[in-house]
Design a protein around this motif. Structure first.
Motif, PDB file in Angstrom:
ATOM      1  N   ALA A 176       0.834  -1.200   0.000  1.00 39.15           N
ATOM      2  CA  ALA A 176       0.000   0.000   0.000  1.00 39.15           C
ATOM      3  C   ALA A 176       0.869   1.251   0.000  1.00 39.15           C
ATOM      4  N   LYS A 177       1.955   1.221   0.754  1.00 39.71           N
ATOM      5  CA  LYS A 177       2.868   2.350   0.776  1.00 39.71           C
ATOM      6  C   LYS A 177       3.544   2.536  -0.596  1.00 39.71           C
ATOM      7  N   ILE A 178       3.880   1.414  -1.226  1.00 39.76           N
ATOM      8  CA  ILE A 178       4.526   1.508  -2.545  1.00 39.76           C
ATOM      9  C   ILE A 178       3.566   2.113  -3.566  1.00 39.76           C
ATOM     10  N   LEU A 179       2.286   1.673  -3.528  1.00 37.64           N
ATOM     11  CA  LEU A 179       1.306   2.234  -4.455  1.00 37.64           C
ATOM     12  C   LEU A 179       1.104   3.724  -4.172  1.00 37.64           C
ATOM     13  N   GLU A 180       1.093   4.099  -2.891  1.00 39.69           N
ATOM     14  CA  GLU A 180       0.910   5.505  -2.547  1.00 39.69           C
ATOM     15  C   GLU A 180       2.032   6.365  -3.121  1.00 39.69           C
ATOM     16  N   ASN A 181       3.256   5.869  -3.029  1.00 35.83           N
ATOM     17  CA  ASN A 181       4.404   6.634  -3.508  1.00 35.83           C
ATOM     18  C   ASN A 181       4.576   6.546  -5.028  1.00 35.83           C
ATOM     19  N   SER A 182       3.787   5.688  -5.678  1.00 34.25           N
ATOM     20  CA  SER A 182       3.921   5.539  -7.137  1.00 34.25           C
ATOM     21  C   SER A 182       3.013   6.479  -7.913  1.00 34.25           C
ATOM     22  N   VAL A 183       2.170   7.237  -7.230  1.00 36.59           N
ATOM     23  CA  VAL A 183       1.257   8.164  -7.913  1.00 36.59           C
ATOM     24  C   VAL A 183       2.011   9.462  -8.211  1.00 36.59           C
ATOM     25  N   GLU A 184       1.977   9.915  -9.494  1.00 43.82           N
ATOM     26  CA  GLU A 184       2.703  11.120  -9.911  1.00 43.82           C
ATOM     27  C   GLU A 184       1.828  11.962 -10.852  1.00 43.82           C
ATOM     28  N   PHE A 185       2.231  13.230 -11.065  1.00 46.00           N
ATOM     29  CA  PHE A 185       1.537  14.133 -11.987  1.00 46.00           C
ATOM     30  C   PHE A 185       2.075  13.959 -13.419  1.00 46.00           C
ATOM     31  N   ASN A 186       1.161  13.997 -14.364  1.00 47.51           N
ATOM     32  CA  ASN A 186       1.550  14.119 -15.770  1.00 47.51           C
ATOM     33  C   ASN A 186       1.814  15.596 -16.091  1.00 47.51           C
ATOM     34  N   THR A 187       2.370  15.870 -17.239  1.00 49.93           N
ATOM     35  CA  THR A 187       2.676  17.265 -17.612  1.00 49.93           C
ATOM     36  C   THR A 187       1.418  18.080 -17.818  1.00 49.93           C
ATOM     37  N   ASP A 188       0.291  17.376 -18.132  1.00 47.31           N
ATOM     38  CA  ASP A 188      -0.970  18.116 -18.332  1.00 47.31           C
ATOM     39  C   ASP A 188      -1.743  18.280 -17.031  1.00 47.31           C
TER      40      ASP A 188
END
Length: 471
Positions: free
Chosen positions: A28-40
């Motif tokens: 769960a921690k890994i999934l939480e840290n894997s969320v990022e913003f796209n350029t748009d």
């Protein structure tokens, strides 16, 4: 042991829960840290390979996960209800049940149990605020796994613990049983010794080979055996003394009867018969005293009721007035109420058996009449002194040496050789009977100096003392 086993089982459940929850929190921690913003400005999630491996389902251990963006965004996710949050799925399975409430702090896990597709699931929920170039997004991560594996682990550990505790319990029972058998060996030998004894063997038991903890019990049994032996010895002495005392008057009466049978003179024959009648009267008195002494020596409790010693003493005096007049004695009674005008002053209340106390006082009065001598004065009175009630029988007769006052309570003792000339016609049982009845009613009898005599001596005073009863 049952309490310890239950405590171990509860502790095992807690440890198992913590271990599996820690393993569930890691992806769960890994999934939480894997969320990022796209350029748009949109969000993407690109979990590493090892996270995908951790989220793979295996036989008996099914994994579930879901990552969503909260849409529309709320002011704060801290402590908010999970069922009221709507979102857009970024990754994972649809329909995973959210928790009742999210954690109060970002990144803090919330663990809960729920059902998903008819499967009991253990879930963890995390939420996170994402900021990028003035943008603000909110993400909720849900990861779960089926309960089968952890339940099997708990049950297996419980079975192993139960087997281990059961084995220890059986071993403890076996050791205790063997220890008890070993400890009871001396007692079994003692039991066989007692069963092999003759019925008249009253020797003390040997306590040198019994366990130390049992020695007080053996000593108590020996004490009881000693008391029983004393009772048997007293009974044997009583029977021997009684047979000796009865043998003499029976022999005298037999001789007198044979003499009367051969006597041709009617007058002398009547004199002999009169002597036989007198001897029969004395023997009858002796027999009655022996029966009274046997009754007074019993260990059973006597019936207790309120008894007025003053009234009882007056009855005894009236009963023995004719016998005292035959010996020209002045037998009198002093009413304790004459010296006190207070209410109820004429009563001296005690708790006891009316018949037994009457018999005790009667023997004191009869003993005074028998030994005080002709022409003496005998005074009977009753009263109360502090916590004691008393009845005294005082005379101004020949008296009794203080050194002999203890011995006259022994059966068939008439005052020893120092009193041979003035022993009267008694059998030596009167004071013994009086004391025995007094003791059965929680009392005692004391002998002290009586009234002064004309020759400067003192008579004898017998005092029956009992605990007073407040009416």
């Amino acid at each position: 042991m049952l309490v310890d086993s239950r405590s171990d089982y509860q502790a095992l459940n807690i440890v198992t829960q913590e271990v599996y929850d820690s393993a569930l929190l890691e992806p769960a921690k890994i999934l939480e840290n894997s969320v990022e913003f796209n350029t748009d400005g949109t969000l993407r999630i690109d979990p590493p390979f090892y996270a995908q491996v951790m989220l793979e389902s295996r036989a008996g251990n099914r994994k579930y996960f879901h990552v969503e963006e909260v849409v529309p965004r709320v002011l704060s996710l801290a402590g908010s209800s999970g069922k009221q949050i709507n979102g857009r799925t970024l990754l994972g399975m649809q329909g995973l049940p959210p928790p009742e409430n999210l954690a109060d702090n970002e990144g803090m896990p919330v663990f809960y149990n729920t059902m998903y597709r008819n499967d009991e699931v253990r879930m963890v929920a995390l939420w996170r605020d994402l900021h990028y170039d003035g943008l603000h997004r909110q993400v909720v991560v849900l990861v779960g796994e089926s309960m089968d594996m952890r339940l099997r682990t708990q049950q297996q550990a419980w079975r192993e613990g139960l087997f281990r505790d059961g084995r220890m319990l059986i071993l403890a029972i076996l050791l205790v049983w063997l220890s008890v058998l070993w400890a009871l060996r001396p007692l079994n030998e003692l039991r066989r010794e007692i069963k092999a004894r003759d019925i008249d063997n009253l020797m003390p038991l040997d306590d040198s080979h019994v366990p130390r903890e049992v020695v007080p019990l053996v000593k108590a049994v020996n004490h009881h055996i000693d008391l029983y032996r004393q009772v048997l010895d007293r009974q044997a002495r009583f029977l021997a003394d009684a047979s000796h005392q009865l043998r003499t008057p029976l022999a005298i009466m037999r001789t007198q009867a044979q003499y009367a049978q051969r006597e041709p003179d009617i007058a002398r024959m009547r004199e002999t018969l009169a002597a036989i009648i007198r001897q029969l009267g004395q023997t009858s008195r002796l027999t009655e005293q022996l029966l009274s002494l046997a009754h007074a020596s019993r260990n059973d409790a006597s019936p207790h009721a309120k008894v007025d010693l003053n009234a009882l003493a007056r009855e005894v005096v009236l009963l023995y007035l004719p016998l005292a007049r035959e010996k020209h004695q002045d037998l009198g009674w002093v009413d304790c109420g004459e010296a006190n005008d207070e209410e109820d002053a004429a009563h001296v209340w005690v708790l006891g058996s009316d018949a037994e106390i009457h018999e005790s006082i009667s023997n004191l009065v009869h003993n005074a009449i028998n030994h005080a001598g002709d022409g003496s004065t005998i005074t009977v009175s009753a009263g109360i002194e502090e916590n004691d009630a008393w009845v005294s029988v005082c005379d101004n007769g020949v008296g009794l040496d203080p050194s002999l006052r203890e011995s006259v309570f022994i059966r068939f003792d008439r005052g020893g050789t120092a009193r041979k000339g003035n022993r009267g016609s008694g059998s030596g049982l009167g004071l013994a009977i009086a004391l025995a009845y007094a003791q059965r009613n929680r009392g005692t009898i004391l002998l002290k100096d009586g009234d002064a005599t004309v020759d400067g001596g003192v008579g004898l005073c017998a005092v029956l003392i009992m605990p007073k009863h407040s009416a």
